[in-house]
Scaffold this motif. Structure first.
Motif, PDB file in Angstrom:
ATOM      1  N   PRO A  57      71.442   2.436  -3.078  1.00  0.00           N
ATOM      2  CA  PRO A  57      71.787   1.646  -2.457  1.00  0.00           C
ATOM      3  C   PRO A  57      71.141   0.848  -1.299  1.00  0.00           C
ATOM      4  O   PRO A  57      70.305   0.668  -1.302  1.00  0.00           O
ATOM      5  CB  PRO A  57      72.481   2.627  -1.430  1.00  0.00           C
ATOM      6  N   THR A  58      72.116  -0.823  -1.300  1.00  0.00           N
ATOM      7  CA  THR A  58      71.515  -1.296  -0.082  1.00  0.00           C
ATOM      8  C   THR A  58      71.739  -1.421   1.324  1.00  0.00           C
ATOM      9  O   THR A  58      72.464  -0.549   1.650  1.00  0.00           O
ATOM     10  CB  THR A  58      71.231  -3.111   0.343  1.00  0.00           C
ATOM     11  N   MET A  59      69.930  -0.660   2.053  1.00  0.00           N
ATOM     12  CA  MET A  59      70.358  -0.224   3.944  1.00  0.00           C
ATOM     13  C   MET A  59      69.855  -0.818   4.875  1.00  0.00           C
ATOM     14  O   MET A  59      69.187  -2.178   4.194  1.00  0.00           O
ATOM     15  CB  MET A  59      69.667   0.920   3.516  1.00  0.00           C
ATOM     16  N   PHE A  60      70.758  -0.642   5.584  1.00  0.00           N
ATOM     17  CA  PHE A  60      70.698  -2.356   6.705  1.00  0.00           C
ATOM     18  C   PHE A  60      70.501  -1.536   8.315  1.00  0.00           C
ATOM     19  O   PHE A  60      71.054  -0.403   8.748  1.00  0.00           O
ATOM     20  CB  PHE A  60      71.394  -2.723   6.607  1.00  0.00           C
ATOM     21  N   PHE A  61      69.390  -1.234   8.464  1.00  0.00           N
ATOM     22  CA  PHE A  61      69.115  -0.601  10.049  1.00  0.00           C
ATOM     23  C   PHE A  61      69.463  -1.640  11.003  1.00  0.00           C
ATOM     24  O   PHE A  61      68.271  -2.087  10.874  1.00  0.00           O
ATOM     25  CB  PHE A  61      68.024   0.065  10.399  1.00  0.00           C
ATOM     26  N   CYS A  62      70.710  -1.299  12.138  1.00  0.00           N
ATOM     27  CA  CYS A  62      70.937  -2.433  12.979  1.00  0.00           C
ATOM     28  C   CYS A  62      70.446  -2.378  14.048  1.00  0.00           C
ATOM     29  O   CYS A  62      70.496  -1.450  14.356  1.00  0.00           O
ATOM     30  CB  CYS A  62      72.914  -2.422  12.441  1.00  0.00           C
ATOM     31  N   GLY A  63      70.143  -2.990  14.732  1.00  0.00           N
ATOM     32  CA  GLY A  63      69.518  -3.008  16.094  1.00  0.00           C
ATOM     33  C   GLY A  63      68.245  -4.150  16.251  1.00  0.00           C
ATOM     34  O   GLY A  63      67.185  -4.369  15.372  1.00  0.00           O
ATOM     35  N   THR A  64      67.644  -3.794  17.534  1.00  0.00           N
ATOM     36  CA  THR A  64      66.566  -4.394  18.090  1.00  0.00           C
ATOM     37  C   THR A  64      65.392  -3.195  18.179  1.00  0.00           C
ATOM     38  O   THR A  64      65.544  -2.490  18.698  1.00  0.00           O
ATOM     39  CB  THR A  64      67.049  -5.363  19.521  1.00  0.00           C
ATOM     40  N   ALA A  65      64.343  -4.005  17.273  1.00  0.00           N
ATOM     41  CA  ALA A  65      63.221  -3.158  17.371  1.00  0.00           C
ATOM     42  C   ALA A  65      62.241  -2.810  18.584  1.00  0.00           C
ATOM     43  O   ALA A  65      62.067  -3.465  19.462  1.00  0.00           O
ATOM     44  CB  ALA A  65      62.535  -3.473  16.084  1.00  0.00           C
ATOM     45  N   GLU A  66      61.583  -1.912  18.910  1.00  0.00           N
ATOM     46  CA  GLU A  66      60.747  -1.576  19.302  1.00  0.00           C
ATOM     47  C   GLU A  66      59.522  -1.513  19.397  1.00  0.00           C
ATOM     48  O   GLU A  66      58.744  -1.640  18.210  1.00  0.00           O
ATOM     49  CB  GLU A  66      60.611   0.172  20.069  1.00  0.00           C
ATOM     50  N   ARG A  67      58.540  -2.867  20.451  1.00  0.00           N
ATOM     51  CA  ARG A  67      57.485  -3.381  19.699  1.00  0.00           C
ATOM     52  C   ARG A  67      56.308  -2.117  20.271  1.00  0.00           C
ATOM     53  O   ARG A  67      55.980  -2.077  21.742  1.00  0.00           O
ATOM     54  CB  ARG A  67      57.033  -4.221  20.200  1.00  0.00           C
ATOM     55  N   HIS A  68      54.989  -2.018  19.529  1.00  0.00           N
ATOM     56  CA  HIS A  68      54.350  -0.872  20.373  1.00  0.00           C
ATOM     57  C   HIS A  68      52.973  -1.803  19.518  1.00  0.00           C
ATOM     58  O   HIS A  68      52.732  -2.261  18.209  1.00  0.00           O
ATOM     59  CB  HIS A  68      53.757   0.382  19.546  1.00  0.00           C
ATOM     60  N   ALA A  69      51.488  -1.088  20.374  1.00  0.00           N
ATOM     61  CA  ALA A  69      50.412  -1.611  19.851  1.00  0.00           C
ATOM     62  C   ALA A  69      49.912  -1.399  18.581  1.00  0.00           C
ATOM     63  O   ALA A  69      49.925   0.185  19.012  1.00  0.00           O
ATOM     64  CB  ALA A  69      49.066  -1.590  20.700  1.00  0.00           C
ATOM     65  N   LEU A  70      49.209  -0.928  17.419  1.00  0.00           N
ATOM     66  CA  LEU A  70      48.273  -0.434  16.569  1.00  0.00           C
ATOM     67  C   LEU A  70      47.131   0.128  17.355  1.00  0.00           C
ATOM     68  O   LEU A  70      46.804  -0.385  18.155  1.00  0.00           O
ATOM     69  CB  LEU A  70      48.118  -1.367  15.229  1.00  0.00           C
ATOM     70  N   PRO A  71      47.321   1.295  16.534  1.00  0.00           N
ATOM     71  CA  PRO A  71      46.068   2.452  16.582  1.00  0.00           C
ATOM     72  C   PRO A  71      44.602   1.318  16.814  1.00  0.00           C
ATOM     73  O   PRO A  71      44.634   0.796  15.735  1.00  0.00           O
ATOM     74  CB  PRO A  71      45.681   3.449  15.669  1.00  0.00           C
ATOM     75  N   ALA A  72      43.130   1.400  17.899  1.00  0.00           N
ATOM     76  CA  ALA A  72      42.147   1.090  17.357  1.00  0.00           C
ATOM     77  C   ALA A  72      41.739   1.752  16.506  1.00  0.00           C
ATOM     78  O   ALA A  72      40.123   0.953  15.898  1.00  0.00           O
ATOM     79  CB  ALA A  72      41.956   0.933  18.900  1.00  0.00           C
ATOM     80  N   VAL A  73      41.476   2.825  16.642  1.00  0.00           N
ATOM     81  CA  VAL A  73      40.773   4.031  15.185  1.00  0.00           C
ATOM     82  C   VAL A  73      41.769   4.275  13.732  1.00  0.00           C
ATOM     83  O   VAL A  73      42.927   4.496  14.422  1.00  0.00           O
ATOM     84  CB  VAL A  73      40.944   5.155  15.519  1.00  0.00           C
ATOM     85  N   MET A  74      40.885   4.221  12.752  1.00  0.00           N
ATOM     86  CA  MET A  74      41.233   4.624  12.156  1.00  0.00           C
ATOM     87  C   MET A  74      41.660   6.015  11.222  1.00  0.00           C
ATOM     88  O   MET A  74      40.844   6.356  11.384  1.00  0.00           O
ATOM     89  CB  MET A  74      40.775   4.243  10.133  1.00  0.00           C
ATOM     90  N   PRO A  75      43.396   6.386  11.508  1.00  0.00           N
ATOM     91  CA  PRO A  75      43.082   7.446  11.192  1.00  0.00           C
ATOM     92  C   PRO A  75      42.309   8.473  10.235  1.00  0.00           C
ATOM     93  O   PRO A  75      42.208   7.559   8.445  1.00  0.00           O
ATOM     94  CB  PRO A  75      44.187   7.772  11.489  1.00  0.00           C
ATOM     95  N   SER A  76      42.806   9.598  10.243  1.00  0.00           N
ATOM     96  CA  SER A  76      41.727   9.962   8.469  1.00  0.00           C
ATOM     97  C   SER A  76      43.211  10.234   7.323  1.00  0.00           C
ATOM     98  O   SER A  76      44.038  10.288   7.730  1.00  0.00           O
ATOM     99  CB  SER A  76      41.491  11.777   9.256  1.00  0.00           C
ATOM    100  N   ALA A  77      42.610  10.341   6.688  1.00  0.00           N
ATOM    101  CA  ALA A  77      43.685  10.493   5.428  1.00  0.00           C
ATOM    102  C   ALA A  77      44.293  11.918   5.375  1.00  0.00           C
ATOM    103  O   ALA A  77      43.050  12.610   5.534  1.00  0.00           O
ATOM    104  CB  ALA A  77      42.285  10.330   4.227  1.00  0.00           C
ATOM    105  N   PRO A  78      44.960  11.786   5.053  1.00  0.00           N
ATOM    106  CA  PRO A  78      45.643  13.204   4.536  1.00  0.00           C
ATOM    107  C   PRO A  78      44.727  14.439   3.520  1.00  0.00           C
ATOM    108  O   PRO A  78      45.252  15.041   3.667  1.00  0.00           O
ATOM    109  CB  PRO A  78      46.959  13.178   4.752  1.00  0.00           C
ATOM    110  N   VAL A  79      44.066  13.241   2.845  1.00  0.00           N
ATOM    111  CA  VAL A  79      43.761  14.201   1.749  1.00  0.00           C
ATOM    112  C   VAL A  79      42.102  13.771   1.277  1.00  0.00           C
ATOM    113  O   VAL A  79      42.397  12.921   1.360  1.00  0.00           O
ATOM    114  CB  VAL A  79      44.459  14.039   0.263  1.00  0.00           C
ATOM    115  N   ALA A  80      41.510  14.934   1.485  1.00  0.00           N
ATOM    116  CA  ALA A  80      40.153  14.874   1.044  1.00  0.00           C
ATOM    117  C   ALA A  80      39.574  14.261  -0.387  1.00  0.00           C
ATOM    118  O   ALA A  80      38.738  13.808  -0.497  1.00  0.00           O
ATOM    119  CB  ALA A  80      39.175  16.282   1.149  1.00  0.00           C
TER     120      ALA A  80
END
Length: 344
Positions: A57-80
């Motif tokens: 299916p084609t999906m549509f999420f309707c509404g006004t989004a919230e805006r946030h700042a990106l993190p300054a530090v790269m998160p660790s990878a989930p797999v080594a």
């Protein structure tokens, strides 16, 4: 029933437009659309499959989004390490033989063949971290994470714009022709022809809806592990035409389908054993009033229960060589692997 309720509570879309230092998040349950244009003038996020007449299916999420700042530090990878994961492949070589035979017989001018790689691991709990890693790694890409009612989450870091529309002004791009990043030699004839097919299609389709179609290119666009040939287009839609009209007419472009469009799509659905679902579909933002930022779903993966599937695709021409296409379809999956694994 409780599991279904939890899935619905976790539905939503999160995205970062190219070059921005903030990201947007929109939670809630999507509605199903029959056509891209059914989003109308509403704000939201649209997620459409490659085959809009198929079961996905084609999906549509309707509404006004919230805006946030990106993190300054790269998160660790989930797999080594990639060595820690059990993987499985597809039948790309067998499907290449069938697709190439069609090209050599003159039945098609171009066909885009997809491939995938499966990893036996459940990374849905790490989806947010993967999203932030993709944002910080690929600042010039459109990065999006879409969590669906069936429990799957899709993550992409795509360089390919389908359509940007502001009022009656639209922009798009032809992105076709690929080589390993860092290659500074002249582009070969096969890639130039492939790019030309896509560019001609876009120019003709826009010409049916718009005036003053202008182009710039081809240029070289670096995108992670590979580089592409790119031509930019802009135009002004005629009175009565909308950005959704243009998007519906362009999708799927020859960059992800082939030429002639309808014959290539039918061949893909016949040859490929694994459904593309949202790979090579459409994802993007509806800002309201018909203004949009829409992208082609490439450089993506599907995070499911106990399994991660990485997708990629290559454009085949009559003079395509199997080993070269195998290398390309594999190299394109490195974009998402870089997000999952720590660099060794």
């Amino acid at each position: 029933m409780q599991e279904n309720n939890e899935r619905l509570a976790n539905c939503g879309a999160t995205w970062r437009l190219p070059g921005e230092a903030t990201y947007c998040a929109l939670r809630g349950n999507p509605v199903t659309l029959a056509h891209l244009g059914d989003a109308g003038d509403r704000e939201g996020f649209i997620f459409a499959p490659f085959d809009m007449e198929g079961p996905t299916p084609t999906m549509f999420f309707c509404g006004t989004a919230e805006r946030h700042a990106l993190p300054a530090v790269m998160p660790s990878a989930p797999v080594a390490s990639a060595a820690d994961i059990v993987t499985g492949g597809d039948d790309f070589r067998g499907e290449f033989v069938k697709a190439h035979a069609l090209l050599r017989s003159g039945g098609l001018a171009k066909i885009v063949l997809s491939g995938h790689e499966d990893m036996v691991i459940d990374l849905r709990g790490a989806a947010e971290s993967l999203f932030f890693r993709a944002c910080l790694m690929y600042r010039d890409a459109f990065v999006a994470m879409v969590s669906l009612p069936n429990g799957d989450t899709w993550l992409m870091a795509t360089p390919e714009m389908l359509l940007r529309g502001r009022g009656r002004t639209v922009e798009t791009m032809s992105l076709a022709g690929t080589r390993i990043a860092g290659d500074t030699s002249e582009w070969d004839a096969k890639n130039l022809r492939e790019h030309g097919v896509v560019s001609q299609f876009i120019e003709e389709r826009l010409g049916g809806l718009a005036d003053n179609v202008r182009s710039e290119g081809p240029l070289t666009l670096n995108a992670g592990a590979v580089s592409h040939l790119m031509t930019r287009f802009n135009a002004r839609l005629r009175e009565g035409k909308t950005t959704w009209d243009a998007a519906q007419l362009l999708h799927p472009t020859p960059a992800m389908c082939g030429m002639p469009q309808h014959e290539a799509k039918a061949a893909i659905l016949r040859i490929e054993k694994t459904a593309r679902e949202y790979f090579s579909g459409v994802a993007g933002v509806a800002h309201g009033g018909g203004d949009v930022d829409l992208y082609v779903v490439i450089r993506c993966m599907r995070l499911g229960k106990g399994l991660v599937r990485l997708f990629s695709g290559v454009g085949l021409m009559p003079d395509s060589e199997e080993e070269s296409e195998v290398r390309e379809v594999t190299a394109k999956r490195e974009t998402m692997k870089n997000v999952i694994f720590e660099k060794e």
